[in-house]
Design a protein around this motif. Structure first.
Motif, PDB file in Angstrom:
ATOM      1  N   ASP A  88       0.785  -1.267   0.097  1.00  0.00           N
ATOM      2  CA  ASP A  88      -0.064  -0.076  -0.146  1.00  0.00           C
ATOM      3  C   ASP A  88       0.794   1.436   0.146  1.00  0.00           C
ATOM      4  O   ASP A  88       1.150   1.806   1.046  1.00  0.00           O
ATOM      5  CB  ASP A  88      -0.848   0.093   1.169  1.00  0.00           C
ATOM      6  CG  ASP A  88      -2.029  -0.965   1.092  1.00  0.00           C
ATOM      7  OD1 ASP A  88      -1.927  -2.170   1.904  1.00  0.00           O
ATOM      8  OD2 ASP A  88      -2.979  -0.829   0.122  1.00  0.00           O
ATOM      9  N   PHE A  93      -1.205  -0.797  -4.074  1.00  0.00           N
ATOM     10  CA  PHE A  93      -2.627  -0.785  -3.991  1.00  0.00           C
ATOM     11  C   PHE A  93      -3.302   0.578  -4.050  1.00  0.00           C
ATOM     12  O   PHE A  93      -3.679   1.019  -2.719  1.00  0.00           O
ATOM     13  CB  PHE A  93      -3.098  -1.874  -2.743  1.00  0.00           C
ATOM     14  CG  PHE A  93      -2.383  -3.004  -2.724  1.00  0.00           C
ATOM     15  CD1 PHE A  93      -1.556  -3.553  -1.832  1.00  0.00           C
ATOM     16  CD2 PHE A  93      -2.612  -3.944  -3.873  1.00  0.00           C
ATOM     17  CE1 PHE A  93      -1.181  -4.614  -1.791  1.00  0.00           C
ATOM     18  CE2 PHE A  93      -2.186  -5.294  -3.906  1.00  0.00           C
ATOM     19  CZ  PHE A  93      -1.298  -5.744  -2.806  1.00  0.00           C
ATOM     20  N   ARG A  98     -11.890   6.368   6.024  1.00  0.00           N
ATOM     21  CA  ARG A  98     -11.015   6.225   4.614  1.00  0.00           C
ATOM     22  C   ARG A  98     -11.164   7.485   3.689  1.00  0.00           C
ATOM     23  O   ARG A  98     -10.696   7.417   2.819  1.00  0.00           O
ATOM     24  CB  ARG A  98     -11.304   5.027   3.886  1.00  0.00           C
ATOM     25  CG  ARG A  98     -11.196   3.774   5.057  1.00  0.00           C
ATOM     26  CD  ARG A  98     -11.274   2.512   4.151  1.00  0.00           C
ATOM     27  NE  ARG A  98      -9.845   2.340   3.622  1.00  0.00           N
ATOM     28  CZ  ARG A  98      -9.246   1.124   3.273  1.00  0.00           C
ATOM     29  NH1 ARG A  98      -9.982   0.078   3.185  1.00  0.00           N
ATOM     30  NH2 ARG A  98      -7.986   1.017   2.773  1.00  0.00           N
ATOM     31  N   LYS A 117      -8.770   1.380  -6.593  1.00  0.00           N
ATOM     32  CA  LYS A 117      -9.768   0.816  -5.327  1.00  0.00           C
ATOM     33  C   LYS A 117     -10.499   1.732  -4.705  1.00  0.00           C
ATOM     34  O   LYS A 117     -10.440   2.989  -4.875  1.00  0.00           O
ATOM     35  CB  LYS A 117      -8.705   0.020  -4.358  1.00  0.00           C
ATOM     36  CG  LYS A 117      -7.852   1.048  -3.417  1.00  0.00           C
ATOM     37  CD  LYS A 117      -6.764   0.240  -2.621  1.00  0.00           C
ATOM     38  CE  LYS A 117      -6.472   1.208  -1.573  1.00  0.00           C
ATOM     39  NZ  LYS A 117      -5.435   0.625  -0.902  1.00  0.00           N
ATOM     40  N   HIS A 118     -11.430   1.285  -3.923  1.00  0.00           N
ATOM     41  CA  HIS A 118     -12.093   0.084  -4.034  1.00  0.00           C
ATOM     42  C   HIS A 118     -13.605   0.024  -4.497  1.00  0.00           C
ATOM     43  O   HIS A 118     -14.296   0.701  -4.440  1.00  0.00           O
ATOM     44  CB  HIS A 118     -12.125  -0.466  -2.629  1.00  0.00           C
ATOM     45  CG  HIS A 118     -11.324  -0.162  -1.531  1.00  0.00           C
ATOM     46  ND1 HIS A 118     -11.004   1.248  -1.107  1.00  0.00           N
ATOM     47  CD2 HIS A 118     -10.323  -0.900  -1.168  1.00  0.00           C
ATOM     48  CE1 HIS A 118      -9.741   1.184  -0.391  1.00  0.00           C
ATOM     49  NE2 HIS A 118      -9.523  -0.253  -0.344  1.00  0.00           N
ATOM     50  N   PHE A 141     -14.527  -4.261  -0.123  1.00  0.00           N
ATOM     51  CA  PHE A 141     -15.227  -5.063   0.909  1.00  0.00           C
ATOM     52  C   PHE A 141     -16.630  -5.225   0.923  1.00  0.00           C
ATOM     53  O   PHE A 141     -17.301  -6.440   1.333  1.00  0.00           O
ATOM     54  CB  PHE A 141     -14.640  -4.694   2.391  1.00  0.00           C
ATOM     55  CG  PHE A 141     -13.196  -4.942   2.715  1.00  0.00           C
ATOM     56  CD1 PHE A 141     -12.463  -4.016   3.200  1.00  0.00           C
ATOM     57  CD2 PHE A 141     -12.676  -6.353   2.676  1.00  0.00           C
ATOM     58  CE1 PHE A 141     -11.302  -4.257   3.387  1.00  0.00           C
ATOM     59  CE2 PHE A 141     -11.289  -6.413   3.114  1.00  0.00           C
ATOM     60  CZ  PHE A 141     -10.713  -5.532   3.415  1.00  0.00           C
ATOM     61  N   ASP A 156      -9.808  -7.730  -2.140  1.00  0.00           N
ATOM     62  CA  ASP A 156      -9.398  -6.998  -1.075  1.00  0.00           C
ATOM     63  C   ASP A 156      -8.867  -8.388   0.074  1.00  0.00           C
ATOM     64  O   ASP A 156      -9.060  -9.309  -0.170  1.00  0.00           O
ATOM     65  CB  ASP A 156     -10.388  -6.052  -0.358  1.00  0.00           C
ATOM     66  CG  ASP A 156      -9.459  -5.032   0.523  1.00  0.00           C
ATOM     67  OD1 ASP A 156     -10.216  -3.583   0.704  1.00  0.00           O
ATOM     68  OD2 ASP A 156      -8.390  -5.197   1.086  1.00  0.00           O
ATOM     69  N   TYR A 157      -8.019  -7.789   1.203  1.00  0.00           N
ATOM     70  CA  TYR A 157      -7.490  -8.647   2.148  1.00  0.00           C
ATOM     71  C   TYR A 157      -8.513  -9.690   2.773  1.00  0.00           C
ATOM     72  O   TYR A 157      -9.628  -9.268   3.406  1.00  0.00           O
ATOM     73  CB  TYR A 157      -6.865  -7.659   3.190  1.00  0.00           C
ATOM     74  CG  TYR A 157      -5.841  -8.470   3.938  1.00  0.00           C
ATOM     75  CD1 TYR A 157      -6.045  -9.300   4.885  1.00  0.00           C
ATOM     76  CD2 TYR A 157      -4.602  -8.205   3.934  1.00  0.00           C
ATOM     77  CE1 TYR A 157      -5.208  -9.985   5.761  1.00  0.00           C
ATOM     78  CE2 TYR A 157      -3.584  -8.700   4.595  1.00  0.00           C
ATOM     79  CZ  TYR A 157      -3.843  -9.669   5.552  1.00  0.00           C
ATOM     80  OH  TYR A 157      -2.859 -10.095   6.203  1.00  0.00           O
ATOM     81  N   GLU A 168      -8.235   3.126   7.558  1.00  0.00           N
ATOM     82  CA  GLU A 168      -9.097   2.124   7.492  1.00  0.00           C
ATOM     83  C   GLU A 168      -9.367   1.637   8.936  1.00  0.00           C
ATOM     84  O   GLU A 168      -8.626   1.788   9.980  1.00  0.00           O
ATOM     85  CB  GLU A 168      -8.370   0.689   6.914  1.00  0.00           C
ATOM     86  CG  GLU A 168      -9.341  -0.365   6.986  1.00  0.00           C
ATOM     87  CD  GLU A 168      -8.803  -1.735   6.064  1.00  0.00           C
ATOM     88  OE1 GLU A 168      -7.681  -1.669   5.817  1.00  0.00           O
ATOM     89  OE2 GLU A 168      -9.418  -2.463   6.222  1.00  0.00           O
TER      90      GLU A 168
HETATM   91  C1  GLC Z   1      -6.781  -3.619   3.392  1.00  0.00           C
HETATM   92  C2  GLC Z   1      -7.584  -2.351   2.602  1.00  0.00           C
HETATM   93  C3  GLC Z   1      -6.848  -2.175   1.270  1.00  0.00           C
HETATM   94  C4  GLC Z   1      -5.374  -2.698   1.135  1.00  0.00           C
HETATM   95  C5  GLC Z   1      -5.430  -4.116   1.349  1.00  0.00           C
HETATM   96  C6  GLC Z   1      -3.947  -4.713   1.391  1.00  0.00           C
HETATM   97  O1  GLC Z   1      -7.758  -4.085   4.192  1.00  0.00           O
HETATM   98  O2  GLC Z   1      -8.909  -2.525   2.542  1.00  0.00           O
HETATM   99  O3  GLC Z   1      -6.995  -0.843   0.782  1.00  0.00           O
HETATM  100  O4  GLC Z   1      -4.753  -2.316  -0.218  1.00  0.00           O
HETATM  101  O5  GLC Z   1      -6.043  -4.393   2.364  1.00  0.00           O
HETATM  102  O6  GLC Z   1      -3.326  -4.067   2.442  1.00  0.00           O
END
Ligand code: GLC
Length: 723
Positions: A89, A133, A147, A186-187, A233, A265-266, A471
């Motif tokens: 990121d 990202f 965010r 994103k997102h 998400f 996403d993660y 976040e």
């Molecule tokens: C996070 C975020 C996303 C980020 C990803 C990797 O939860 O929602 O914006 O790029 O995970 O870290």
């Protein structure tokens, strides 16, 4: 996203023909890594999974040596030698931090946005990173949502231009270059409209809001050739974006023509179970692949679930191969097959990093928004001798990073205290934090108050910790946390009683609800999170070395109850300014904002006059020119920003009361005047590349120009749209 060389196409076909199912699923898997004393480790997995081809991509690995080691294992120790995507990121810088996107949006300068992305890409690529990202393109009108700091603010028009600038900056002229990295838009899509500003909450917006507000930045990113897209998400009207075939295969790929990679996403694929649309990992994996998600980030659902999904006939091998082809194509376009170790091969020179920090200082100073300066308290007098620097953000270098600080060293950030001392070496600077950022301890307030006595001015540094936005940082009470309001009110009383000016500087990732502070401070600035050169940038503005030019890219509400509050809201049949009680108003609060979109003062004093458009009648395919005269009556040279809005007087669909279509800047010496010309391509009056209403309807269009979205500050002229 650019063309694929012929030999790469052949290579990919050959690889897919040779790959086992496990190796294919490994290319569709991205796992999180980190670098420990013993070397790189992969959360919950072993490096042997790279050797076996079960893991084909990594994220969160920091350091050129660690990246190279993992890349080496993939290329030299796995059966097929396919290089890794290594993602991180890198949102607003990597080791050298610029202000976060919301703050950068305040520059309203696409060249600057591209430049910082280019510099961040160079710095990240030097660490072996191949993908960021970013840009985050979620339009947000809700300061409760943490965010908001990561995105472009409230305007889709700004979001589209930020998208294009960031994609081009990160990806450079040649995606295969050693200092280029793949961008991830994103997102996707609508995440900025989470219910009540609560993180990860459901999103339910109309198709029209999707087309007018949330999609345009992504359309612009695709148009700019973005390499990848990450679904949000959240669900969209009940369908999780990670399983939303209509949006991913429909809107994104078929309508917008996106050909790149969709990376989840993660853990989002596995979270389809929590959403309630999948019974287990097998169904979750099948839904995501079916919807068009190519890479499963971290959940392991593709590795563990797709073999069974294949056996059950929930997915076909062709779908898997289609995703593998997109991932291998991206790796080829990044030049990873020919040059897997190029990124991270050479450390950057100290001179390059020093130059980057100078840029960071300039960008940070230009992101600062002067919200009020009623008594002309700013700039500080040149010969000021005694200054009290108070507040929990005055000597808080690590907080200046803001969220998503990537690999930035917390100690490498310049605090306000350090910046002020460097800028005013002859002055006596007395400092006290007075209270913590968010803790209840108010024992330091009394001591801080004593520093007000005998000083010539007070600079009060207030706001949020870096982790209070970003976040998982929604706030139901987005004002000053902890005991900061008590500190500020005590200082205002003490200093006020001695006619000492109090300059309040806010550090936050969102507009803060502080009408009482705006009312009483001698001057109020939004410094957001200024990044590595924070202290110097703040000092540059306070001392007048830099005349403030930032304009807020998001409306500042007076009260949480007004949210969402943004410019150009549709009038409705009983608009707020209608006489009588039956109008769109509150009985206990004004309808207007504390500060409107685009608001920002300078050290000049500008007047606009004589707005005109040529030609005065035009067709939808024409470009017209809007001109306005600008004069600087102020005592100092300054830069004015002028916004160009339009309003369609009648349309089959009720038109927004303001639509943003241009921003211009003009710098003028004290007493000087000039004319600003703003082009307006009328085709733009429809959303870019989206199937909104049919072409523009003939009729009158109002052109409005001015220093912000405050209707009272806008000058108007008329344009006749003809068939
Ligand atoms: C996070 C975020 C996303 C980020 C990803 C990797 O939860 O929602 O914006 O790029 O995970 O870290």
């Amino acid at each position: 996203m650019g063309t694929l060389k012929t030999q790469d196409a052949g290579r990919i076909d050959t690889l897919i023909g040779r790959m086992t199912l496990t190796e294919k699923l490994g290319q569709l898997t991205m796992m999180s890594a980190s670098h420990t004393v013993t070397g790189p480790v992969i959360t919950g997995h072993s490096v042997s999974d790279i050797r076996s081809g079960r893991i084909g991509n990594l994220l969160n690995l920091i350091g050129a040596a660690a990246a190279r080691e993992m890349q080496r294992v993939a290329v030299e120790e796995s059966r097929l030698g396919i290089p890794l995507l290594i993602g991180l990121d890198v949102i607003h810088g990597h080791r050298t931090l610029f202000p976060p996107p919301l703050a950068e949006a305040a520059l309203f300068d696409a060249q600057a946005w591209a430049l910082t992305a280019r510099e961040a890409a160079r710095e990240a690529a030097a660490d072996g990173i191949t993908m960021t990202f970013a840009p985050m393109l979620d339009v947000s009108r809700d300061p409760r949502w943490g965010r908001t700091v990561e995105g472009p603010g409230e305007s889709a028009w700004v979001g589209a231009r930020l998208a294009q600038a960031k994609v081009r900056g990160f990806q450079g002229a040649d995606l295969a270059a050693r200092d280029s990295i793949a961008a991830v838009a994103k997102h996707f899509c609508g995440y900025g409209a989470v219910t009540a500003g609560r993180e990860y909450a459901s999103v339910d917006v109309s198709d029209r809001a999707l087309l007018e507000v949330h999609l345009p930045p992504f359309a612009a990113a695709v148009d700019a050739g973005v390499a990848a897209v990450m679904p949000a998400f959240t669900d969209l009207a009940g369908i999780p974006m990670t399983a939303h075939s209509g949006m991913l295969r429909g809107r994104l790929r078929r309508q917008l023509g996106f050909e790149g990679v969709v990376v989840s996403d993660y853990n989002a694929v596995a979270e389809l179970i929590q959403h309630g649309v999948a019974a287990d990992l097998i169904e979750a994996a099948a839904l995501a692949l079916e919807a068009g998600v190519d890479i499963d980030m971290v959940s392991g659902a593709y590795l563990e679930g797709l073999p069974a999904a294949l056996e059950r006939g929930l997915v076909g091998l062709a779908q898997i191969d289609e995703s593998v082809r997109r991932v291998l194509t991206l790796k080829a376009r990044l030049g990873l097959f020919e040059d897997p170790y190029g990124r991270g091969a050479a450390a950057e020179s100290a001179a390059v990093v020093a130059e980057r920090r100078r840029l960071a200082r300039d960008i940070a100073a230009r992101s600062i928004v002067l919200l009020t300066n009623g008594s002309g308290a700013l700039p500080l007098p040149a010969g000021i001798g005694r200054l009290a620097l108070l507040g929990p953000l005055a000597d808080a270098p690590a907080e200046m990073r803001g969220p998503w600080w990537s690999a930035a060293d917390p100690d490498a950030q310049v605090s306000v205290l350090a910046g002020i001392r460097a800028a005013l070496p002859q002055a006596q600077i007395r400092h006290a934090s007075g209270c913590g950022i968010a803790d209840p301890d108010d024992s330091g307030i009394a001591g801080a108050l004593q520093l007000c006595d005998g000083t010539e001015a007070v600079v009060l540094c207030l706001g949020e910790a870096a982790t209070m936005s970003g976040e998982a940082a929604s706030r139901a009470h987005p004002g000053l946390p902890g005991r900061q309001q008590e500190l500020a009110e005590a200082v205002l009383r003490r200093a006020g009683a001695r006619a000492i000016p109090v300059i309040a500087v806010l550090f936050s990732g969102r507009p803060l609800i502080v009408p009482w502070l705006a009312e009483r401070a001698s001057a109020l600035l939004a410094a957001w999170f200024p990044g590595c050169e924070a202290g110097h940038a703040v000092a540059d503005v306070l001392t007048g070395r830099t005349s403030p030019s930032g304009r807020t890219p998001i409306t500042w509400p007076r009260a949480v109850g007004q949210i969402p509050l943004f410019f150009g809201q549709r009038s409705g049949g009983r608009p707020a300014d209608l006489a009588g009680p039956f109008a769109s108003r509150y009985i206990d609060e004004s309808t207007g904002p504390l500060f409107p979109f685009g608001h920002g003062l300078t050290y000049g004093r500008f007047t606009l006059s004589h707005p005109r458009v040529t030609p005065q009648s035009a067709r939808a395919s024409d470009t017209v020119e809007v001109r306005v005269d600008v004069e600087n009556h102020g005592p100092r040279r300054a830069q004015e920003t002028v916004f160009l809005f339009t309003r369609r007087m009648k349309s089959r669909v009720a038109p927004p009361t303001l639509e943003l279509h241009g921003v211009g800047k003009i710098a003028l010496d004290a007493g000087a005047s000039g004319t600003l010309t703003l082009p307006l391509a009328l085709e733009e009056l429809r959303a870019p590349g989206l199937d909104l209403e049919p072409a523009l309807e003939p009729g009158a269009i109002e052109i409005l120009v001015g220093p912000s979205a405050d209707r009272a500050s806008l000058l108007t002229c008329r344009l006749e749209l003809v068939d």
